[in-house]
Design a protein around this motif. Sequence first.
Motif, short mmCIF file in Angstrom:
data_model
loop_
_atom_site.label_atom_id
_atom_site.label_comp_id
_atom_site.label_asym_id
_atom_site.label_seq_id
_atom_site.Cartn_x
_atom_site.Cartn_y
_atom_site.Cartn_z
N ALA A 1 38.88 89.57 46.93
CA ALA A 1 38.17 91.16 47.13
C ALA A 1 38.77 92.42 46.74
O ALA A 1 38.30 93.13 45.88
CB ALA A 1 37.70 91.20 48.56
N THR A 2 40.20 92.34 47.08
CA THR A 2 40.98 93.40 46.49
C THR A 2 41.09 93.46 44.72
O THR A 2 40.74 94.49 44.22
CB THR A 2 42.35 93.29 46.54
N VAL B 1 37.37 94.66 43.43
CA VAL B 1 37.35 96.27 43.56
C VAL B 1 38.39 96.83 42.38
O VAL B 1 37.83 97.68 41.79
CB VAL B 1 37.70 96.77 44.99
N ALA B 2 39.52 96.30 42.30
CA ALA B 2 40.26 96.99 41.23
C ALA B 2 39.94 96.71 39.94
O ALA B 2 39.87 97.58 39.01
CB ALA B 2 41.84 96.33 41.37
N ILE B 3 39.39 95.59 39.64
CA ILE B 3 38.58 95.30 38.37
C ILE B 3 37.30 96.17 38.17
O ILE B 3 37.25 96.76 36.97
CB ILE B 3 38.35 93.72 38.14
N SER B 4 36.66 96.52 39.07
CA SER B 4 35.44 97.18 39.08
C SER B 4 35.61 98.44 38.75
O SER B 4 35.15 99.05 38.00
CB SER B 4 34.79 96.89 40.45
N ASP C 1 37.53 103.46 49.89
CA ASP C 1 35.95 103.88 50.03
C ASP C 1 35.06 102.73 49.58
O ASP C 1 34.07 102.56 50.00
CB ASP C 1 35.68 105.20 49.37
N ALA C 2 35.53 102.24 48.62
CA ALA C 2 34.56 101.35 47.89
C ALA C 2 34.51 100.08 48.91
O ALA C 2 33.38 99.47 49.07
CB ALA C 2 34.98 100.79 46.34
N PHE C 3 35.58 99.73 49.25
CA PHE C 3 35.79 98.48 50.45
C PHE C 3 34.82 99.06 51.67
O PHE C 3 33.87 98.21 52.10
CB PHE C 3 37.06 98.23 50.76
N ARG C 4 35.07 100.15 52.08
CA ARG C 4 34.45 100.59 53.30
C ARG C 4 32.81 100.80 53.29
O ARG C 4 32.08 100.33 54.08
CB ARG C 4 35.09 101.78 53.75
N LEU C 5 32.54 101.19 52.26
CA LEU C 5 31.18 101.87 51.84
C LEU C 5 30.28 100.76 51.02
O LEU C 5 29.03 100.61 51.42
CB LEU C 5 31.10 103.18 51.29
N SER D 1 29.33 95.24 49.81
CA SER D 1 28.41 94.37 49.49
C SER D 1 27.86 94.36 48.08
O SER D 1 27.22 93.67 47.43
CB SER D 1 27.06 94.71 50.35
N GLU D 2 28.29 95.40 47.28
CA GLU D 2 27.91 95.59 45.87
C GLU D 2 28.91 94.92 45.01
O GLU D 2 28.65 95.08 43.86
CB GLU D 2 27.82 97.18 45.47
N ILE D 3 29.98 94.72 45.41
CA ILE D 3 31.25 94.00 44.58
C ILE D 3 30.64 92.54 44.08
O ILE D 3 30.33 91.89 44.78
CB ILE D 3 32.38 93.99 45.44
N PRO D 4 30.86 92.28 42.83
CA PRO D 4 31.53 92.94 41.83
C PRO D 4 30.57 93.89 40.79
O PRO D 4 31.16 94.13 39.63
CB PRO D 4 32.23 91.95 41.12
N ASN D 5 29.42 94.14 41.05
CA ASN D 5 28.63 94.82 40.16
C ASN D 5 29.01 96.17 40.09
O ASN D 5 28.70 97.01 40.98
CB ASN D 5 27.00 94.60 40.72
N ILE D 6 29.40 96.56 38.88
CA ILE D 6 30.02 97.88 38.46
C ILE D 6 29.17 98.97 38.76
O ILE D 6 29.20 99.86 39.35
CB ILE D 6 30.65 97.95 37.25
#
Length: 91
Positions: free
Chosen positions: A14-15, A18-21, A43-47, A50-55
Amino acid sequence: MTVVWIETVRQIAATLAVAISVIALATPSFAFTAEAQRQCTGDAFRLCSSEIPNISRITACMVKNRSSLSSGCRVELDKGLAAKSHRVAEQ
């Protein structure tokens, strides 16, 4: 032991997602900096987890939830959006 290992791998994945995104947002169409990544990863993790990994969906989620972003992330998001609109205006 296996459950702990699976959870650790899941957290690392997961980390990295997000980093790649966030890094991928540094494309010519949406230039974000390392500082934006540092300010916005939480903020990306918190909010928007559910959208990860779609940039594009993460970006839309962050814009939609702008009022809930940390102040540092909001500043970086605004810089990135301003730079994008400036590039679009030049075309």
